[in-house]
Design an enzyme around this catalytic site. Structure first.
Site, mmCIF file in Angstrom:
data_model
loop_
_atom_site.group_PDB
_atom_site.id
_atom_site.type_symbol
_atom_site.label_atom_id
_atom_site.label_comp_id
_atom_site.label_asym_id
_atom_site.label_seq_id
_atom_site.Cartn_x
_atom_site.Cartn_y
_atom_site.Cartn_z
ATOM 1 N N CYS A 48 -48.399 -44.266 -4.122
ATOM 2 C CA CYS A 48 -48.350 -42.895 -4.652
ATOM 3 C C CYS A 48 -49.055 -41.952 -3.668
ATOM 4 O O CYS A 48 -48.525 -41.648 -2.607
ATOM 5 C CB CYS A 48 -48.957 -42.848 -6.051
ATOM 6 N N HIS A 65 -45.584 -46.738 -8.658
ATOM 7 C CA HIS A 65 -46.734 -47.611 -8.946
ATOM 8 C C HIS A 65 -46.247 -49.025 -9.252
ATOM 9 O O HIS A 65 -46.099 -49.409 -10.421
ATOM 10 C CB HIS A 65 -47.541 -47.057 -10.117
ATOM 11 N N GLU A 102 -47.766 -51.753 -9.177
ATOM 12 C CA GLU A 102 -48.756 -52.582 -9.868
ATOM 13 C C GLU A 102 -48.521 -52.634 -11.376
ATOM 14 O O GLU A 102 -48.935 -53.591 -12.051
ATOM 15 C CB GLU A 102 -50.178 -52.084 -9.575
#
Length: 541
Positions: A379, A513, A515
């Site tokens: 990001c 993102h 993750e």
């Protein structure tokens, strides 16, 4: 009809209700049941989207664009069930809904009250969209006795009577502290916590005792006697070496057996093979790597909870231990990055907002590019990498982001519109902050033959976003002439999604993102690849 498990907490906060809920959900899944997990948050914010990470930790984003509590990340990582907007609600959102109805006249002039209107709205949220699920686990945020959580406690008390018999079970998580000067565990805090719970009409079926050592049988019987539960339903939740050991530990304590007993159900023993393999890889790694996380919220690790876990998942995928070195980005504005980064095997710059620490992050990206150390920008970390390259490769010495103020070279700028499916969404510079970012899952197209496409094994991906600034597409040609490759774009070709340096061992920035979608039993490919590159880097030293 779904059966409901309500998880409350007592004595102190941060005992791990979210982990307890997630691990129990994983155990029920392993016994063949379908599960859904939900979180009731008592604070007055509509959602955590505008809260400081230091106040709340990370904001977890769902596919459908909800900004939610970080515990929903635990739920997904343990069960693999994608969370939705309907899985997290706050007092603020409940009141917003009720007051909107009141202003519209939906209550026909009646007096709007906590009971029944607020409690009914909470119950409606809990029960919604659960018909196709065997178990719904509902975590109530905060601690028993908090004034703000009383409407939620009253709502779940009422549900115990509203639902059919043996369709609601209450689990209370408490602390059983060890007092060194007395040389013993103390049960009194648990007794008082359960007393508080019973005073509002909730009798727990199971008491889960957080402790750092075994709770002797005598203390368990004492808790059972004073808290009005069966002795076998006083279950210890011992500290373990990894959160992914919790399902194994809970099953050893027969937590899932007691849950099924409380519902009058039986089921085959759980298949814990994947958790045992994860535990084996965690405790018996074949190597290790050190990753520097250069961020601005490193004082609170929960600000990057999903990120840290995804890095550990990358370690599990490669059977190596991942050591995390948390570095405040402002450090590099005062000191040379070499002193802190020359011994690490990989550098990750995560998301963030605002100007503080930006120049330090740019220094970290510069170090990674010049010293050929694996770099992962997420990001804001992608935007940082692009700004660094614009300044030092393309000669745009004033390259910056409009997020930091007016700039002659707006390499990164505010997005005002984008496409979601067949709809065009627009935003105003002066609009509200809450819920106005590009949020949720969006598709991206990858360039065939790129490093990113090779890692994903496809050229069509979907990832979760949370940002309002984007790399300016007008600068892409000039940057690509200087060695960058924008290997991922939005389907309409207007929004850069992935940037990489093809002749670097591993240098990738992503606007999304990744993750948020990583799991210990299904590590995200970008994190698995990044840790593999870091492992290769460690072998070069």
């Amino acid at each position: 009809m779904a059966r409901f498990i309500f998880i409350t907490g007592g004595v102190v906060s941060s005992l791990g209700k979210g982990l307890a809920s997630a691990a129990l959900g994983a155990l029920l899944q392993a016994r063949g049941f379908s599960v859904r997990l939900r979180k009731l948050d008592p604070y007055l914010n509509v959602d955590p989207g505008t809260m400081s990470p230091y106040q709340h930790g990370e904001v977890y984003v769902t596919d459908d664009g909800a900004e939610t509590d970080l515990d929903l990340g635990h739920y997904e990582r343990f069960t693999g069930v994608p969370s939705r907007r309907s899985d997290n609600v706050t007092t603020g959102r409940i009141y917003q809904t009720i007051l909107t109805k009141e202003r519209r006249g939906d209550y026909l002039g009646g007096t709007v009250q906590v009971i029944p209107h607020v409690t009914d709205a909470i119950k409606e949220f809990v029960l919604a969209d659960t018909d196709d699920t065997d178990f719904v686990l509902v975590e109530i945020g905060g601690t028993v006795g908090d004034i703000e959580s009383l409407p939620f406690m009253e709502a779940i008390r009422q549900l115990g009577n509203d639902l059919p018999p043996q369709h609601a079970v209450y689990v209370h998580l408490t602390l059983v502290p060890y007092i060194p000067s007395a040389g013993e565990l103390k049960t009194k805090p648990t007794q008082h916590s359960v007393k508080e719970l019973r005073s509002i009409g909730i009798q727990p079926n199971i008491i889960l005792c957080r402790c750092d050592r075994e709770v002797p049988e005598g203390e368990r019987k004492k808790i059972a006697l004073f808290c009005n539960v069966r002795p076998e339903n006083v279950i210890q939740a011992l500290d373990v070496g990894s959160i992914y050991e919790v399902p194994i530990s809970y099953h050893a304590e027969k937590f899932d057996d007691r849950i099924l007993d409380a519902f009058g159900l039986s089921a085959p023993a759980p298949d814990l093979a994947r958790w045992q393999e994860i535990h084996r890889r965690w405790t018996q790694p074949e190597g290790e790597v050190t990753i520097a996380i250069v961020g601005k919220y490193t004082g609170l690790k929960d600000a990057y909870k999903s990120l840290a876990e995804a890095l550990y998942h990358g370690g599990i995928a490669n059977n190596v231990k991942v050591n995390l070195e948390w570095i405040e980005s402002e450090t590099f504005e005062k000191e040379d990055a070499v002193a802190h980064l020359e011994e690490v095997d990989g550098i990750l710059v995560p998301g963030g907002f605002g100007y503080r620490g930006v120049e330090g992050k740019i220094a970290a990206a510069n170090f990674a590019r010049n010293h050929r150390v694996p770099y992962f920008g997420i990001c804001f970390g992608m935007q940082i990498a692009v700004i660094e390259a614009a300044r030092n490769l393309s000669g745009l010495e004033h390259a910056s982001s409009t997020e930091f103020g007016p700039t002659a070279e707006p390499v990164v700028g505010l997005m005002t519109e984008w496409v979601r499916g067949n709809e065009r969404e627009t935003r105003s510079k002066d609009g509200d902050l809450g819920g106005t970012m590009r949020l949720g899952a969006f598709d991206a197209s990858l360039k065939p033959g790129s490093h990113a496409a090779g890692i994903y094994g496809t050229t069509a991906i979907s990832e979760r976003h949370r940002h309002r600034y984007e790399v300016n597409i007008n600068y892409v040609p000039r940057l690509e002439q200087r060695g960058l490759l924008f290997s991922g774009l939005s389907p309409d070709g207007q929004l850069p999604e992935i940037v990489e340096i093809p002749d670097h061992p591993w240098f990738i920035g992503v606007q999304f993102h990744p993750e948020l979608k990583s799991k210990p039993f299904d590590p995200h490919p970008l994190f698995a690849s990044f840790i593999k590159a870091a492992l290769d880097q460690s072998r070069l030293v």
